[in-house]
Each structure stands twice: as C-alpha cells, then as structure tokens.
Design an enzyme around this catalytic site. Structure first.
Site, PDB file in Angstrom:
ATOM      1  N   SER A   1       0.846  -1.191   0.000  1.00  9.13           N
ATOM      2  CA  SER A   1       0.000   0.000   0.000  1.00  9.13           C
ATOM      3  C   SER A   1       0.878   1.236   0.000  1.00  9.13           C
ATOM      4  O   SER A   1       1.982   1.221   0.567  1.00  9.13           O
ATOM      5  CB  SER A   1      -0.900   0.025   1.233  1.00  9.13           C
ATOM      6  OG  SER A   1      -1.619   1.244   1.312  1.00  9.13           O
TER       7      SER A   1
ATOM      8  N   TYR B   1      -1.694  -0.019  10.335  1.00  6.74           N
ATOM      9  CA  TYR B   1      -1.756  -0.538   8.965  1.00  6.74           C
ATOM     10  C   TYR B   1      -0.542  -0.068   8.173  1.00  6.74           C
ATOM     11  O   TYR B   1       0.066  -0.847   7.420  1.00  6.74           O
ATOM     12  CB  TYR B   1      -3.049  -0.057   8.313  1.00  6.74           C
ATOM     13  CG  TYR B   1      -3.192  -0.362   6.851  1.00  6.74           C
ATOM     14  CD1 TYR B   1      -3.439  -1.661   6.404  1.00  6.74           C
ATOM     15  CD2 TYR B   1      -3.104   0.651   5.898  1.00  6.74           C
ATOM     16  CE1 TYR B   1      -3.582  -1.936   5.049  1.00  6.74           C
ATOM     17  CE2 TYR B   1      -3.253   0.391   4.547  1.00  6.74           C
ATOM     18  CZ  TYR B   1      -3.491  -0.908   4.120  1.00  6.74           C
ATOM     19  OH  TYR B   1      -3.640  -1.173   2.782  1.00  6.74           O
TER      20      TYR B   1
END
Length: 258
Positions: free
Chosen positions: A142, A153
């Site tokens: 990501s 995250y």
C-alpha cells in the site's frame, strides 16, 4: 479484458481472492490462461471459483495463522503439483482513527491482518519454489506507508515492503522473483465481508472521511483508482514480461509514492 495467454499453463495462487482486487486479479489471470487457486476465509469463495470456471480451486483458510498458510499452499500443491506464482493480496485497514485512539489489541489486529498473511504465505510457498528452482511472488502492499489515521496498517505495509526487498535479494540466485505493488485509494463495490465487523461509530466515519480527503489530495490525479487499474500492474509484475524486475515496490497511486 486481456486474453493474451501470458499465464498459459501457469499455476497461480491468489490470496484474498473472494472480492475486490483479489477477485479481479484471479478472473483476469484465468482469462489469460492461468490455472487458479483462490484462497480466502470468506464462505462465498466457492462461488467466486465457480464463476471463473475451468480448474479454479477454492481453499478456505485463515492466513493470519501459519497453519492456515501452510495448509493452503499444500492444498495447491496436492491439486496441481507446483506453484508458479503467488499473489499475496490479504490485508486492509480495519479501523481509521488517530494513533493515540488505538487500543493495544486493535494495533495487534491490524498487524495480524495486513502483515502476517504475507509473511506466512511467503514462508509456506518457498520450499516448493526452491525445489522447482523458480517462482514469482507478488505482494500487494500500500502507498499508505505515509498517511493519516491508520498508523498500525502503515507499519504493517512497511513490513511488507521490507519483506519484498529482502526476500528478493536473498533468493534471486535461486530463480525466485519477489515484487510488490503499492496501491493507493481504490474504488470498489460494497464489501461482502466488512473491514470492521464491529461497525464504525460516527466519529470513526468522520476520521474515515479525513482519510479519503488526504488520499485524493496526495494523488497527483486527485482521485481514487479503479480495481482494473490495480489488477493490471499486479499481473504485469507476475508475468514473464517482468522477468528482469525483482525487489521492486511499484506505487500505483496516481503519483503518490507513499
């Protein structure tokens, strides 16, 4: 949709294949000649495999555990005898909130969701690729390694990037390529399995809106990407067209490098 035959005869394992980017990657790889193994813990995964047709195999497994990853790779081997390509797509932020608002157990849950499945599946597939003397691993990371309201995250995906680069260096001389894409914000249909089973409070929805604004503003193109725009570079990196690319994390985020 391409049907160039890039994956003719290839055995491809796609994790997180029940919906979103994973499902799109599996469908397109099958259209290009691949034999697909779909891995997910969603109970509707067999329906996705049936829609692909052919020899697509559905394996329900919890890839947040070593046992789940090991059993999934062994099931693929039992069915097809080899694994040519592994696409690690499991992950996704569970909650959006400032870091000071995260509880310790929530932080651990984010790491389990977005780092451990890739770590476990890489470890589980390596013996089979080493025995074959070849293989390709594509990790879906990501660009949110730089972003707001999802620090755990971000840390997990930073780990995926480090894993990609180190694993590529360690196994290049044994015929194994390891690469990754780093998607930005992506438009997708409503999830059949929600990212946060507990649901979002009004405050969390407001924090999520802040994330959406930040992602669009950070992108040179000022928009989210599409699932097709994410699937295409994943499959390019998985294909023999990318045979001289390894250790690379390719941002796919409209110019935002993360």
């Amino acid at each position: 949709m391409s049907s160039s035959g890039r994956f003719e005869g290839k055995i491809i394992v796609v994790t997180g294949a029940a919906q979103g980017i994973g499902a799109a990657v599996a469908q397109r790889a099958a259209a290009e000649g691949g034999k697909l193994v779909l891995v997910d813990r969603a109970d509707f995964l067999p329906d996705v495999a049936a829609a692909i047709g052919g020899e697509a195999l559905a394996i329900n497994a919890d890839l947040e555990t070593w046992v789940g990853a090991e059993q999934a790779m062994q099931a693929a081997m039992d069915r097809f005898g080899r694994i040519d390509i592994l696409i690690n797509n499991v992950g996704g932020a569970i909650r959006m909130r400032p870091y000071a608002e995260f509880e310790p157990e929530q932080i651990e849950a984010e790491i389990r969701r977005s780092l451990m499945p890739t770590l476990w599946c890489c470890r589980a597939v390596l013996p089979f690729m080493l025995e074959a003397g070849r293989g390709t691993i594509v990790n879906v990371s990501s660009n949110a390694t730089r972003g707001i309201h999802r620090i755990p995250y971000s840390a997990a995906k930073g780990g995926v990037n480090a894993l990609t680069q180190s694993l590529a260096m360690e196994y290049a001389d044994q015929g194994i390529r390891v690469v990754a894409t780093a998607p930005g914000g992506t438009e997708a249909p409503p999830r059949r399995v929600p990212r946060n089973a507990a649901g979002d409070t009004a405050q969390e929805q407001a924090w999520m809106a802040d994330v959406v604004d930040q992602v669009k503003q950070s992108s040179f193109l000022k928009r989210y990407g599409t699932i097709a725009e994410q699937a295409a570079p994943i499959l390019f990196l998985a294909s023999d067209e990318a045979s001289y690319i390894t250790g690379t994390v390719l941002p796919v985020a409209g110019g935002d490098l993360g």
